[in-house]
Design an enzyme around this catalytic site. Structure first.
Site, PDB file in Angstrom:
ATOM      1  N   LYS A 120     -17.081   2.092  -7.359  1.00  0.00           N
ATOM      2  CA  LYS A 120     -15.866   2.525  -6.873  1.00  0.00           C
ATOM      3  C   LYS A 120     -14.801   3.386  -7.535  1.00  0.00           C
ATOM      4  CE  LYS A 120     -14.540  -1.919  -5.996  1.00  0.00           C
ATOM      5  NZ  LYS A 120     -15.748  -2.592  -6.379  1.00  0.00           N
ATOM      6  N   ASN A 143      -7.129  -0.842  -7.382  1.00  0.00           N
ATOM      7  CA  ASN A 143      -7.951  -1.752  -8.423  1.00  0.00           C
ATOM      8  C   ASN A 143      -8.386  -1.305  -9.299  1.00  0.00           C
ATOM      9  OD1 ASN A 143      -9.419  -4.477  -8.310  1.00  0.00           O
ATOM     10  ND2 ASN A 143     -11.260  -3.360  -8.318  1.00  0.00           N
ATOM     11  N   HIS A 188     -19.228 -11.571  -5.414  1.00  0.00           N
ATOM     12  CA  HIS A 188     -18.328 -12.542  -5.148  1.00  0.00           C
ATOM     13  C   HIS A 188     -18.482 -13.450  -4.018  1.00  0.00           C
ATOM     14  CE1 HIS A 188     -15.815  -9.963  -7.600  1.00  0.00           C
ATOM     15  NE2 HIS A 188     -15.896  -8.851  -6.790  1.00  0.00           N
TER      16      HIS A 188
END
Length: 464
Positions: A120, A143, A188
């Site tokens: 990302k 982020n 996650h």
């Protein structure tokens, strides 16, 4: 507009970077709010009170007791939406959201969003540079780097946001000008529990976007709902005329849009085969953003990457030492391994850390086909070793790699020294941990810095 009504009882929960940017936003807007954190205290409390002298703070207290009439909870990404206090307040009618909802309600300029399990930051940064090279003012963050609400302090022609699954899970459908989902692999799992739920959250990126960009190599990135949106894609093989691929032209491997060659793969300064896909993803987003193609190509040629993402630290006696500390999940580690794999060279992989309940069987499978040795450290060392051992009988999809040599280290310095001893000229020592760093470090950056320091010490003869 509803999000900034002055009669709301707003509570900002979580006082990290995102929480503080949310507080700054409300303060600029002249809107009342209170703030809290699940921790009993935070290290820089003095600076927090100096910046927000009139704000009421609550630390380590049950929010349902101190803010029973909260109407809107702005929850930082690091905190789960199923915390007991948050659940109790939503049962009383409070609405939970995050900074993305606030941001989208304020901007009228185009917003380009990028998400995925890995890469990302690389694609977000490269797209920002492509837009800037075309002469536009662009705000890049989310982020990565600046929290998105801080980007509103200056006027821009457009915005590029990196978005995590934690940011997406608490946000309403957002009308992005274009959105790219780069890849999806289990990450996650301590928060999302299942790959199905994680995939659902990632797919929410496309809920209201105008243009969806996906990875043809990864079916999980394809939009599940395609009505009302234009599509772009990227991948190794050719597809539609508006899509990006790699093809041979005059004996040379070229990145192409449809059948039109744009630039040679050998012109990229980013190391690793996987980064060719990342460049194509950025080009697809730039195309969706109607950025001048030559400006985007020039930016791609000059882009050298980010720290701690497949970063060449040193070449010592013919051994390349690569810092990929940002590889905090199995998918990122696999991408790096496959990106650097060569039949004639060995990769010495340094891995381990906080596992986040990861399954290391896919990593073990990939290692069966790559000449490799492992140097493991941290909490996850034994879990990775167990997945890779040929006598593992814990379930399906296990490794049969009886030739894989596994070493254990008690520190990064020890890991680098051991890796240096078993690597020969032409080999690669790759820090790509497949785990989070919080068992030993404050974050991936500190872990990467520790690796670089150890490599530099090795280069200067400071390690045995």
């Amino acid at each position: 507009m509803q999000l900034i009504q002055s009669d709301k009882k707003r509570v900002v929960v979580g006082l990290g970077l995102t929480g503080r940017s949310t507080m700054r936003f409300f303060q600029r807007m002249g809107l009342p709010f209170v703030a809290g954190d699940t921790r009993e205290s935070i290290p820089d409390m003095a600076s927090l009170r100096e910046e927000f002298p009139d704000v009421q703070f609550h630390f380590g207290q049950a929010l349902v007791d101190v803010c029973p009439d909260a109407s809107d909870i702005y929850l930082s990404p690091g905190l789960a939406v199923d915390l007991p206090d948050i659940v109790a307040l939503t049962e009383r009618g409070a609405r939970v959201s995050g900074d993305l909802d606030l941001f989208m309600a304020q901007v009228s300029e185009p917003v380009f969003a990028i998400s995925g399990s890995n890469a990302k930051s690389t694609v977000t940064t490269l797209l920002g540079q492509m837009i800037a090279a075309a002469g536009k003012s662009v705000g890049v963050g989310g982020n990565l780097g600046k929290p998105m609400l801080d980007l509103l302090e200056a006027k821009h022609d457009c915005y590029v946001l990196e978005l995590s699954s934690f940011q997406l899970e608490r946000a309403a459908p957002a009308k992005f000008a274009a959105a790219a989902l780069l890849n999806v692999s289990a990450d996650h799992m301590d928060r999302h529990k299942t790959l199905v739920e994680y995939h659902r959250v990632k797919q929410s990126l496309f809920a209201a976007t105008e243009v969806a960009v996906f990875n043809r190599q990864d079916p999980l990135t394809e939009p599940l709902q395609r009505s009302g949106m234009a599509l772009r894609s990227f991948g190794w093989q050719s597809s539609g005329m508006a899509d990006f691929c790699v093809a041979i032209h005059d004996g040379r491997e070229m990145i192409c849009r449809g059948v039109t060659p744009l630039l040679g793969v050998d012109e990229l300064r980013l190391p690793g085969r996987h980064n060719v896909l990342n460049v194509m993803a950025a080009l697809a987003m730039a195309d969706a953003a109607e950025i001048a193609l030559q400006a985007a190509i020039d930016a791609a040629k000059s882009f050298t990457g980010l720290a701690h993402r497949c970063e060449l630290v040193a070449n010592i006696d013919g051994v390349a030492f690569i810092n990929d500390s940002k590889a905090t999940n199995v998918g990122a580690c696999i991408a790096a391994l496959q990106g650097f794999a060569q039949p004639s060279a060995k990769i010495v992989l340094i891995a381990g850390g906080q596992t986040k309940s990861a399954d290391f069987a896919p990593l073990a499978k990939v290692l069966e086909s790559i000449p490799c040795e492992l140097v493991l450290l941290g909490e996850g060392a034994e879990a990775i070793a167990q997945a890779c051992r040929s006598d593992n009988n814990s379930g399906n999809n296990i490794s049969n790699n009886s030739k894989l040599r596994i070493h254990f280290a008690n520190s990064m310095e020890d890991a680098v020294a051991r890796a240096g001893r078993v690597a020969g000229a032409g080999d690669i020592v790759l820090l790509s941990p497949a785990c989070a760093s919080f068992d030993m470090y404050s974050g991936f950056a500190e872990r990467g810095d520790a690796f670089k320091a150890a490599v530099n010490a090795l280069a200067s003869g400071g390690q045995n």
